[in-house]
Design an enzyme around this catalytic site. Structure first.
Site, PDB file in Angstrom:
ATOM      1  N   THR A  99      10.399  -9.120 -53.268  1.00 26.88           N
ATOM      2  CA  THR A  99      10.852  -8.450 -51.949  1.00 26.88           C
ATOM      3  C   THR A  99      12.072  -8.992 -51.204  1.00 26.88           C
ATOM      4  O   THR A  99      12.780  -9.603 -52.016  1.00 26.88           O
ATOM      5  CB  THR A  99       9.325  -8.664 -50.894  1.00 26.88           C
ATOM      6  OG1 THR A  99       9.762  -7.833 -49.735  1.00 26.88           O
ATOM      7  CG2 THR A  99       9.675 -10.205 -50.591  1.00 26.88           C
ATOM      8  N   HIS A 124      12.230   1.518 -48.238  1.00 25.25           N
ATOM      9  CA  HIS A 124      12.990   0.614 -48.893  1.00 25.25           C
ATOM     10  C   HIS A 124      12.972   1.054 -50.408  1.00 25.25           C
ATOM     11  O   HIS A 124      12.354   0.540 -51.186  1.00 25.25           O
ATOM     12  CB  HIS A 124      12.616  -0.813 -48.625  1.00 25.25           C
ATOM     13  CG  HIS A 124      13.951  -1.683 -49.247  1.00 25.25           C
ATOM     14  ND1 HIS A 124      14.320  -2.780 -48.368  1.00 25.25           N
ATOM     15  CD2 HIS A 124      14.617  -1.570 -50.496  1.00 25.25           C
ATOM     16  CE1 HIS A 124      14.970  -3.506 -49.375  1.00 25.25           C
ATOM     17  NE2 HIS A 124      15.610  -2.658 -50.364  1.00 25.25           N
ATOM     18  N   ASN A 141       7.251   1.388 -41.639  1.00 28.72           N
ATOM     19  CA  ASN A 141       7.712   1.180 -42.989  1.00 28.72           C
ATOM     20  C   ASN A 141       6.494   1.551 -43.841  1.00 28.72           C
ATOM     21  O   ASN A 141       5.536   0.922 -43.915  1.00 28.72           O
ATOM     22  CB  ASN A 141       8.130  -0.223 -43.442  1.00 28.72           C
ATOM     23  CG  ASN A 141       8.790  -0.285 -44.745  1.00 28.72           C
ATOM     24  OD1 ASN A 141       8.279   0.130 -45.783  1.00 28.72           O
ATOM     25  ND2 ASN A 141       9.872  -0.841 -45.005  1.00 28.72           N
ATOM     26  N   HIS A 191      10.399  -7.793 -40.930  1.00 31.73           N
ATOM     27  CA  HIS A 191       9.810  -8.410 -42.297  1.00 31.73           C
ATOM     28  C   HIS A 191       8.710  -9.414 -41.744  1.00 31.73           C
ATOM     29  O   HIS A 191       9.129 -10.352 -41.084  1.00 31.73           O
ATOM     30  CB  HIS A 191      10.743  -9.067 -43.244  1.00 31.73           C
ATOM     31  CG  HIS A 191      10.402  -9.287 -44.399  1.00 31.73           C
ATOM     32  ND1 HIS A 191      10.719  -8.716 -45.604  1.00 31.73           N
ATOM     33  CD2 HIS A 191       9.569 -10.347 -45.141  1.00 31.73           C
ATOM     34  CE1 HIS A 191       9.987  -8.969 -46.583  1.00 31.73           C
ATOM     35  NE2 HIS A 191       9.198 -10.006 -46.240  1.00 31.73           N
ATOM     36  N   HIS A 199       4.134  -4.183 -43.839  1.00 35.88           N
ATOM     37  CA  HIS A 199       3.004  -4.934 -44.867  1.00 35.88           C
ATOM     38  C   HIS A 199       1.929  -5.020 -43.874  1.00 35.88           C
ATOM     39  O   HIS A 199       0.854  -4.532 -44.012  1.00 35.88           O
ATOM     40  CB  HIS A 199       3.392  -6.100 -45.205  1.00 35.88           C
ATOM     41  CG  HIS A 199       2.508  -6.826 -46.101  1.00 35.88           C
ATOM     42  ND1 HIS A 199       2.177  -6.392 -47.392  1.00 35.88           N
ATOM     43  CD2 HIS A 199       1.756  -7.614 -45.936  1.00 35.88           C
ATOM     44  CE1 HIS A 199       1.404  -7.019 -48.144  1.00 35.88           C
ATOM     45  NE2 HIS A 199       0.942  -7.990 -47.096  1.00 35.88           N
ATOM     46  N   GLU A 225      16.483   1.434 -46.068  1.00 36.82           N
ATOM     47  CA  GLU A 225      17.028   0.152 -46.199  1.00 36.82           C
ATOM     48  C   GLU A 225      17.440   0.133 -47.715  1.00 36.82           C
ATOM     49  O   GLU A 225      16.888   0.808 -48.789  1.00 36.82           O
ATOM     50  CB  GLU A 225      15.938  -0.772 -46.113  1.00 36.82           C
ATOM     51  CG  GLU A 225      15.413  -0.580 -44.675  1.00 36.82           C
ATOM     52  CD  GLU A 225      14.396  -1.817 -44.476  1.00 36.82           C
ATOM     53  OE1 GLU A 225      13.623  -1.996 -45.186  1.00 36.82           O
ATOM     54  OE2 GLU A 225      14.359  -2.138 -43.287  1.00 36.82           O
TER      55      GLU A 225
HETATM   56  C1  LIG Z   1      14.160  -5.403 -45.684  1.00 37.60           C
HETATM   57  C2  LIG Z   1      12.677  -5.919 -45.448  1.00 37.60           C
HETATM   58  O1  LIG Z   1      12.474  -7.086 -45.119  1.00 37.60           O
HETATM   59  C3  LIG Z   1      11.721  -4.900 -45.672  1.00 37.60           C
HETATM   60  O2  LIG Z   1      12.081  -3.767 -45.102  1.00 37.60           O
HETATM   61  C4  LIG Z   1      11.696  -4.398 -47.015  1.00 37.60           C
HETATM   62  O3  LIG Z   1      11.138  -3.242 -46.984  1.00 37.60           O
HETATM   63  C5  LIG Z   1      10.493  -5.020 -47.812  1.00 37.60           C
HETATM   64  O4  LIG Z   1      10.451  -4.542 -49.031  1.00 37.60           O
HETATM   65  P1  LIG Z   1       8.935  -4.317 -50.064  1.00 37.60           P
HETATM   66  O5  LIG Z   1       8.033  -3.495 -49.158  1.00 37.60           O
HETATM   67  O6  LIG Z   1       9.402  -3.940 -51.225  1.00 37.60           O
HETATM   68  O7  LIG Z   1       8.452  -5.604 -49.967  1.00 37.60           O
HETATM   69  N1  LIG Z   2      12.722  -4.075 -42.400  1.00 37.01           N
HETATM   70  C1  LIG Z   2      11.405  -4.690 -42.355  1.00 37.01           C
HETATM   71  C2  LIG Z   2      10.486  -3.379 -42.815  1.00 37.01           C
HETATM   72  O1  LIG Z   2      10.872  -2.474 -42.789  1.00 37.01           O
HETATM   73  C3  LIG Z   2       9.241  -3.928 -43.302  1.00 37.01           C
HETATM   74  O2  LIG Z   2       8.945  -5.198 -43.439  1.00 37.01           O
HETATM   75  P1  LIG Z   2       7.401  -5.607 -43.680  1.00 37.01           P
HETATM   76  O3  LIG Z   2       6.506  -5.434 -42.416  1.00 37.01           O
HETATM   77  O4  LIG Z   2       6.859  -4.635 -44.586  1.00 37.01           O
HETATM   78  O5  LIG Z   2       7.365  -7.242 -44.026  1.00 37.01           O
END
Ligand SMILES: CC(=O)[C@@H](O)[C@H](O)COP(=O)(O)O
Ligand SMILES: NCC(=O)COP(=O)(O)O
Length: 247
Positions: free
Chosen positions: A106, A44, A8, A198, A222, A76
């Site tokens: 989030t 996202h 992500n 997540h 993250h 997403e």
């Molecule tokens: C759906 C999910 O849990 C994450 O994929 C989302 O991308 C988190 O979004 P932020 O990066 O905006 O926190």
């Molecule tokens: N669907 C979860 C995602 O794409 C990334 O979540 P995170 O690792 O940034 O919390």
């Protein structure tokens, strides 16, 4: 089939947006992640474009199409009219529907698929008619699985935020792993594949995968971005891939 890693890039985009400059490059770091073995990229795009911008999507689509034809793009978001038009323009391999309000900091919960099934059914059908796989973001709740299957979803994505938050409480983590595992078992029994995401990390992936070895895909941003600041993107992807293999 080993659990696949979708990187992500939201957090990379958030860092880029601090200045009116093109670095760090979302496509550049996405390329490094894919070169290092990631199965795909996830974004996202939120309505306020706080991180991923709508203009990023065609560039990421072109990166995958031109340089990594076997990789997947996972988008997403909440199925608003704008989101639906965005994904239909982009044609990702997978769309993960998330019940987020634009004001949320989030994603922090999954769908109540039973309550929303009449809303979700035509949306899922429209996306599948467009050739996109559909995954529904759900909490650890086995009761969601039959309704996810009923509305025609291909997959569920387990919301693992509460699990990620238990990094200092092993007993709570074990309880949540079992709840996630029961939800995955129920989804598999309905013929659904299971993703997760997540707050997943190199450290917390192996215990989750030990309970859910058939996890199809994890999408991670993250913690992966935080590690990439320390180890570099290529080495970080290799570390997460090793965690996905339990090695
Ligand atoms: C759906 C999910 O849990 C994450 O994929 C989302 O991308 C988190 O979004 P932020 O990066 O905006 O926190
Ligand atoms: N669907 C979860 C995602 O794409 C990334 O979540 P995170 O690792 O940034 O919390």
């Amino acid at each position: 089939m080993p659990t696949q890693l979708s990187v992500n890039v939201n957090a990379i985009a958030m860092l880029r947006n601090r200045r009116d400059l093109p670095w760090p490059s979302v496509t550049g770091l996405g390329r490094i992640a894919l070169q290092a073995g990631a199965h795909g990229l996830t974004v996202h795009p939120r309505p306020d474009q706080r991180h991923v911008r709508f203009s990023d999507l065609p560039e990421l689509r072109a990166l995958i199409d031109d340089e990594f034809p076997g990789a997947e793009f996972n988008i997403e978001g909440f199925p608003s009219r704008d989101f639906m038009e965005l994904v239909e323009r982009t044609r990702p391999e997978q769309v993960t529907l998330v019940p987020d309000d634009p004001s949320q900091a989030t994603s922090d919960h999954g769908w109540d698929v039973r309550a929303e099934r009449e809303t979700l059914r035509p949306i899922v059908a429209r996306l599948k008619e467009g050739g996109m796989r559909v995954s529904l973001f759900v909490d650890a709740d086995p009761g969601q699985a039959p309704f996810a299957a009923e509305v025609g979803a291909d997959r569920i994505e387990l919301y693992t935020g509460p699990y990620g938050g238990c990094h200092s409480d092993p007993d709570a983590a074990a309880r949540i792993i079992e709840a996630l595992g029961k939800t995955a078992d129920a989804a598999h029994a309905e013929g659904l594949a299971v993703n997760a995401g997540h707050d997943l990390t190199v450290a917390n992936l192996p215990p989750l995968l030990a309970r859910i070895p058939a996890l199809a895909e994890v999408s991670i941003g993250h913690a992966l971005t935080a590690d990439a600041l320390e180890f570099g993107m290529a080495e970080t992807v290799r570390r997460f891939l090793a965690a996905c293999r339990g090695t």
